[in-house]
Write an enzyme that holds these catalytic residues in place. Structure first.
Site, short mmCIF file in Angstrom:
data_model
loop_
_atom_site.label_atom_id
_atom_site.label_comp_id
_atom_site.label_asym_id
_atom_site.label_seq_id
_atom_site.Cartn_x
_atom_site.Cartn_y
_atom_site.Cartn_z
N ALA A 1 0.85 -1.21 0.00
CA ALA A 1 0.00 0.00 0.00
C ALA A 1 0.87 1.25 0.00
O ALA A 1 1.94 1.27 0.61
CB ALA A 1 -0.89 0.00 1.24
N ASP A 2 0.43 2.29 -0.69
CA ASP A 2 1.10 3.58 -0.53
C ASP A 2 0.31 4.41 0.50
O ASP A 2 -0.71 3.95 1.01
CB ASP A 2 1.27 4.30 -1.87
CG ASP A 2 -0.06 4.68 -2.52
OD1 ASP A 2 -1.09 4.71 -1.83
OD2 ASP A 2 -0.06 4.95 -3.74
N SER A 3 0.81 5.62 0.79
CA SER A 3 0.18 6.42 1.86
C SER A 3 -1.30 6.67 1.59
O SER A 3 -2.13 6.61 2.50
CB SER A 3 0.86 7.78 1.97
OG SER A 3 2.25 7.63 2.00
N ASP B 1 -3.31 4.82 -0.19
CA ASP B 1 -4.07 3.57 0.00
C ASP B 1 -4.45 3.41 1.47
O ASP B 1 -5.57 2.98 1.79
CB ASP B 1 -3.22 2.35 -0.40
CG ASP B 1 -3.03 2.25 -1.92
OD1 ASP B 1 -3.96 2.60 -2.66
OD2 ASP B 1 -1.95 1.82 -2.34
N VAL B 2 -3.51 3.74 2.37
CA VAL B 2 -3.79 3.59 3.80
C VAL B 2 -4.91 4.55 4.21
O VAL B 2 -5.81 4.18 4.96
CB VAL B 2 -2.51 3.81 4.64
CG1 VAL B 2 -2.84 3.71 6.13
CG2 VAL B 2 -1.44 2.79 4.27
#
Lengths: 77, 247
Positions: A35-37, A39-40
């Protein structure tokens, strides 16, 4: 507990397109689940909807692993 | 029609450029949330005009510089329409003075409404747009945000800030199907520019290659382009709609 994990896992699998087997409590969203930021941020938003709760920005920043999310939700329910 | 079934929220839509933007988006099919801070009567007129076109319109009062107020506005809009496709960050004020004479409060007020307001509205609407996997955010900057302008340190700093904010938001949200662009109007005839003296106006005219002042519709047409599918391959850009003042 088990039920929360199941629902959280389903959201993670749907959102990140990972295999269910990868979603362990220790798994880090960024390091293990790709996940990238952003996505979180989106995952947290979906968890809010799924469990009908508000997660503050400060709390959301502390959620790094699947276990963090499950514990947080259990603590609020 | 280019915006059939879309939902737009326009801040500062009771007067001037914002009013014209709200009407233009409605003409092309959008349902519109008309935001205003204090001018309720004027905002109602805009909403009535939109309803007369056969679109839906709601009035949303909010001070864009207050997060509580902004969050309530976004909630009201999504509750009424179920989605938000287009956000136009237009609300703005001026409190002009030479830097040496500018009061701290005048600096703060202009930065809070013209710059922080864009941040707050964008942050609040992003959640909805990310869920939709689509959205258009259009920020109204100003040509003086590019060129600078004596007597407007606060306004220029805010409008210049809006251009940087536009670029950053565009980069953060691009993968989610959300585009973010800015429009930098030049000298447009509105209540805000009516405050300028004749001397200031004639000085400005000399700097406009197209040799006339702009009209709110010149900006509204550009916003329509940025709100529609026609602009789908551009993000993070600032369009100068200024008769050629700044190239």
């Amino acid at each position: 507990m088990a039920e929360v994990l199941e629902r959280v896992t389903k959201i993670i699998v749907d959102r990140l397109g990972v295999d269910e087997a990868q979603v362990s409590l220790e798994a880090s969203f960024k390091d293990d689940l790709g996940a990238d930021s952003l996505d979180v941020v989106e995952l947290v938003m979906e968890l809010e909807d799924e469990f009908n709760m508000e997660i503050s920005d400060d709390d959301a920043e502390k959620i790094a692993t699947v276990g963090d999310a499950v514990n947080y939700i259990n603590g609020k329910m | 029609m280019k915006l059939e079934g879309k939902v737009a929220l326009v801040t500062g839509a009771s007067r001037g450029i914002g009013r014209e933007i709200a009407l233009e988006l409605a003409r092309e099919g959008a349902n519109v949330a008309v935001n205003y801070a204090g001018s309720e009567a004027k905002a109602s007129e805009v909403a009535e005009e939109i309803r007369a076109m056969g679109r839906e319109a709601i009035l949303v009062q909010a001070d864009v510089s207050q997060s509580v107020s902004v969050d309530a506005m976004i909630k009201q809009t999504t509750e009424a329409f179920g989605r938000i496709d287009i956000l136009v960050n237009n609300a703005g004020i001026t409190k002009d003075n030479l830097l040496m004479r500018m009061k701290e409060a005048d600096w703060d007020d202009v930065i809070n409404i013209n710059l922080k307001g864009v941040f707050l509205c964008t942050k609040a609407v992003t959640r909805q747009m990310m869920k939709q996997r689509s959205g258009r955010i259009i920020n109204i900057s100003s040509i003086v945000g590019v060129s600078g302008n004596a007597g407007q340190a606060n306004y220029v700093a805010a409008k210049s800030g809006v251009i940087g904010l536009t670029k950053t938001t565009a980069k953060e949200l691009a993968t989610r199907g959300i585009t973010v662009n800015a429009v930098a109007p030049g000298f447009i005839t509105t209540d805000m520019t009516d405050k300028l003296t004749e001397e200031q106006k004639s000085e400005m005219l000399k700097q406009i290659p197209l040799a006339r002042l702009g009209e709110p519709t010149d900006i509204a047409k550009t916003v329509l382009f940025l709100a529609s599918e026609d602009s789908r391959y551009m993000t993070g850009q600032t369009l100068h709609i200024d008769g050629g003042m700044v190239m």
